[in-house]
Design a protein around this motif. Sequence first.
Motif, PDB file in Angstrom:
ATOM      1  N   GLY A  56     -14.744 -12.549 -39.919  1.00 39.42           N
ATOM      2  CA  GLY A  56     -15.894 -11.654 -39.960  1.00 39.42           C
ATOM      3  C   GLY A  56     -15.954 -10.723 -38.772  1.00 39.42           C
ATOM      4  O   GLY A  56     -16.431  -9.592 -38.873  1.00 39.42           O
ATOM      5  N   MET A  57     -15.455 -11.146 -37.630  1.00 37.00           N
ATOM      6  CA  MET A  57     -15.467 -10.311 -36.433  1.00 37.00           C
ATOM      7  C   MET A  57     -14.358  -9.272 -36.458  1.00 37.00           C
ATOM      8  O   MET A  57     -14.406  -8.301 -35.738  1.00 37.00           O
ATOM      9  CB  MET A  57     -15.311 -11.177 -35.174  1.00 37.00           C
ATOM     10  N   ALA A  58     -13.365  -9.468 -37.280  1.00 36.06           N
ATOM     11  CA  ALA A  58     -12.192  -8.597 -37.264  1.00 36.06           C
ATOM     12  C   ALA A  58     -12.372  -7.305 -38.055  1.00 36.06           C
ATOM     13  O   ALA A  58     -11.614  -6.381 -37.896  1.00 36.06           O
ATOM     14  CB  ALA A  58     -10.975  -9.356 -37.775  1.00 36.06           C
ATOM     15  N   GLY A  59     -13.364  -7.246 -38.941  1.00 32.66           N
ATOM     16  CA  GLY A  59     -13.624  -6.013 -39.674  1.00 32.66           C
ATOM     17  C   GLY A  59     -12.903  -5.943 -41.003  1.00 32.66           C
ATOM     18  O   GLY A  59     -12.338  -6.922 -41.490  1.00 32.66           O
ATOM     19  N   PRO A  60     -12.889  -4.705 -41.618  1.00 30.54           N
ATOM     20  CA  PRO A  60     -12.264  -4.524 -42.935  1.00 30.54           C
ATOM     21  C   PRO A  60     -10.778  -4.904 -42.913  1.00 30.54           C
ATOM     22  O   PRO A  60     -10.080  -4.674 -41.937  1.00 30.54           O
ATOM     23  CB  PRO A  60     -12.425  -3.019 -43.203  1.00 30.54           C
ATOM     24  N   ASP A  64      -6.923 -10.371 -45.081  1.00 27.22           N
ATOM     25  CA  ASP A  64      -5.467 -10.503 -45.186  1.00 27.22           C
ATOM     26  C   ASP A  64      -4.908 -11.504 -44.177  1.00 27.22           C
ATOM     27  O   ASP A  64      -3.855 -12.090 -44.398  1.00 27.22           O
ATOM     28  CB  ASP A  64      -4.786  -9.143 -44.968  1.00 27.22           C
ATOM     29  N   ILE A  65      -5.618 -11.662 -43.070  1.00 26.68           N
ATOM     30  CA  ILE A  65      -5.129 -12.579 -42.037  1.00 26.68           C
ATOM     31  C   ILE A  65      -5.717 -13.981 -42.165  1.00 26.68           C
ATOM     32  O   ILE A  65      -5.371 -14.871 -41.415  1.00 26.68           O
ATOM     33  CB  ILE A  65      -5.389 -12.029 -40.618  1.00 26.68           C
ATOM     34  N   LEU A  66      -6.616 -14.160 -43.145  1.00 20.61           N
ATOM     35  CA  LEU A  66      -7.270 -15.456 -43.347  1.00 20.61           C
ATOM     36  C   LEU A  66      -6.285 -16.624 -43.401  1.00 20.61           C
ATOM     37  O   LEU A  66      -6.487 -17.621 -42.705  1.00 20.61           O
ATOM     38  CB  LEU A  66      -8.138 -15.406 -44.608  1.00 20.61           C
ATOM     39  N   PRO A  67      -5.207 -16.550 -44.169  1.00 19.89           N
ATOM     40  CA  PRO A  67      -4.267 -17.683 -44.215  1.00 19.89           C
ATOM     41  C   PRO A  67      -3.629 -17.991 -42.851  1.00 19.89           C
ATOM     42  O   PRO A  67      -3.413 -19.153 -42.513  1.00 19.89           O
ATOM     43  CB  PRO A  67      -3.206 -17.242 -45.221  1.00 19.89           C
ATOM     44  N   MET A  68      -3.358 -16.959 -42.065  1.00 22.03           N
ATOM     45  CA  MET A  68      -2.760 -17.189 -40.742  1.00 22.03           C
ATOM     46  C   MET A  68      -3.748 -17.868 -39.801  1.00 22.03           C
ATOM     47  O   MET A  68      -3.382 -18.785 -39.059  1.00 22.03           O
ATOM     48  CB  MET A  68      -2.278 -15.864 -40.141  1.00 22.03           C
ATOM     49  N   VAL A  69      -4.994 -17.416 -39.850  1.00 28.36           N
ATOM     50  CA  VAL A  69      -6.025 -18.021 -39.007  1.00 28.36           C
ATOM     51  C   VAL A  69      -6.237 -19.477 -39.420  1.00 28.36           C
ATOM     52  O   VAL A  69      -6.322 -20.367 -38.579  1.00 28.36           O
ATOM     53  CB  VAL A  69      -7.344 -17.221 -39.081  1.00 28.36           C
TER      54      VAL A  69
END
Length: 159
Positions: A56-60, A64-69
Amino acid sequence: MEKERSVFIVGIDESKQSFHALEWALDSFFAPFSQETLPYKLVILHVRPVVSSYVGMAGPGASDILPMVEHDLHASATKVTERAREICVSKSVTDFTTEVKEGDARNVLCEAVERHHASMLIVGSHGYGAIKRAVLGSVSDYCAHHAHCTVMIVKMPKV
């Protein structure tokens, strides 16, 4: 009939303060007993942040990076709980459980106290000053005021 043992919860994160608190708890409450006569159950609880709080802090496009996080948070939790297991085994304490929960550590720790009917919650103190504590919030301070059990806040020894 076996007497119900009191539950002690130790909250851990990746900090040296939380591992010191775990070692202190083991030395103070568990090591003096044989595994067959332990009067306490030990629950080691690691609370990892909610993935969406990072995304949510990363913006639009952040989804796409959800799986990496998610992968990184899972790997970190595994590393923390493995280290806790190693510390327990090194102190000859083998009767314990580990849990990894997701959320705000303050709330999750207090909920775990209720869920396990814990007698004691043991957490480390990061030793934040007043300003940092006001901005970040102190998990140990929150738990001391809201957990429905004894809360032991373990400080690092002065060097």
